[in-house]
Design an enzyme around this catalytic site. Sequence first.
Site, mmCIF file in Angstrom:
data_model
loop_
_atom_site.group_PDB
_atom_site.id
_atom_site.type_symbol
_atom_site.label_atom_id
_atom_site.label_comp_id
_atom_site.label_asym_id
_atom_site.label_seq_id
_atom_site.Cartn_x
_atom_site.Cartn_y
_atom_site.Cartn_z
ATOM 1 N N ASP A 41 1.905 7.548 8.461
ATOM 2 C CA ASP A 41 0.661 7.075 9.100
ATOM 3 C C ASP A 41 -0.492 8.430 9.131
ATOM 4 O OD1 ASP A 41 2.123 8.077 11.181
ATOM 5 O OD2 ASP A 41 0.634 7.439 12.670
ATOM 6 N N GLU A 76 3.030 8.192 14.132
ATOM 7 C CA GLU A 76 2.809 9.302 14.844
ATOM 8 C C GLU A 76 1.393 9.799 15.332
ATOM 9 O OE1 GLU A 76 1.773 13.567 15.587
ATOM 10 O OE2 GLU A 76 1.056 12.235 13.909
#
Length: 421
Positions: free
Chosen positions: A51, A116
Amino acid sequence: MQSSAQHLATEVRGLGPDRVDVWSTAGHPAVFAEWLQAPGKPTLLVYGHHDVQPVDPLGEWISPPFEPAVRDGRLWGRGVVDDKGQVHIHVKAIESFVRTAGRLPINLKLIVEGEEEVGSVNLEALLHEHAADLVADFVCVSDTAMFGRGIPSLCVGLRGLAYIEVFVDGPSTDLHSGSFGGGLMNPVNALARMIASLHDDAGRVTVPGFYDAVRPLRDDERRAIASLPFDEREWLRSTGAPALWGEAGYSTLERIWARPTLDVCGIHGGFLGDGAKTILPARASAKVSCRLVPDQEPDDIARKLRDHLRRIAPPGVRVRVENLHGGRPYLAPTDHPVYEVAKRAFSKAFGRETVFMREGGSIPFVRTIADATGKPCLLMGFGQPDENAHAPNEWLDLENYHLGIKSAAYLYDEIARMDPG
């Protein structure tokens, strides 16, 4: 995010793994792969994330953020350094062995999560759910920066975080400052007084018990930090600030790497528009973050800060504190043999001595992974401090990218020579 996970899974399936899975979570998916073709050799777990941060403001990008571009020896695009490019370094190192030797010299597991950048909210549950799949001798995380260009650096410390918001309420509504000023406590004035008292003249935090659990720097750690090629004047110039400031008795690197802090990140209250409006505000608020060092705990520091703010509030206001976010600090066990192994691998690739460094920021998942696995966690990053991670025009130095692939390959080779027991 589903497409991102599937893209990575498809790429690693072409590298001869024993297994590739896309693990679902309550949020975004994670990718897991394993190569278990080196019986009797150690197992390395490599962590990364697929991500990325939002691209805003889009208009400031020189080239489209999701169309990678090569300019001036750099790869440009969102995620090229944080963290897709660093994940890809390991993918290419794996490919190098598969295409030449036919297999890896060690057993390797790869987990690439998808949350994250939003706090890894489902990572701990994922690690527990798949604990048997993630058993390894060592963990490697490539999501950090090097000390400087061409300087191979192992990050051995990260600060934790306690983040709160304090609300100070006075009257039930904004009041005319002429009719009521001087007769009631102004919440903005009250909050300003409270904030001003949170540091003494030596730069130390005044919250009772704030330093109780702080692990002091050893003399050898201070010598190692002092030996790094740090240009304090250039660092100050790059910030645009007129002067240094911080806790007395510590160098700049010690302050930002290994000492706890308290900072007001934002403050709000009263009339903020153009022109003048004479009011006594009804409320004020501030967001306060504390960077933590071993062995501080975020819940403990948040509680101490909350209690202190309530205690120092002047009469005439009500104080409420909301806990927004927390993360635990991490300090690597650098006396473990794997750190010398990693230093050799890095040095072979870059042709110069590897240094230990810390980072002042917080990466809570590192502590999550270290605690869940009980294994040493190598923070072997290949970014640069100025590569615009989280900002427009993110870039990755292509020389670092290629040297990173070599470093990862050397790391696998060096670990293969270790005793798996």
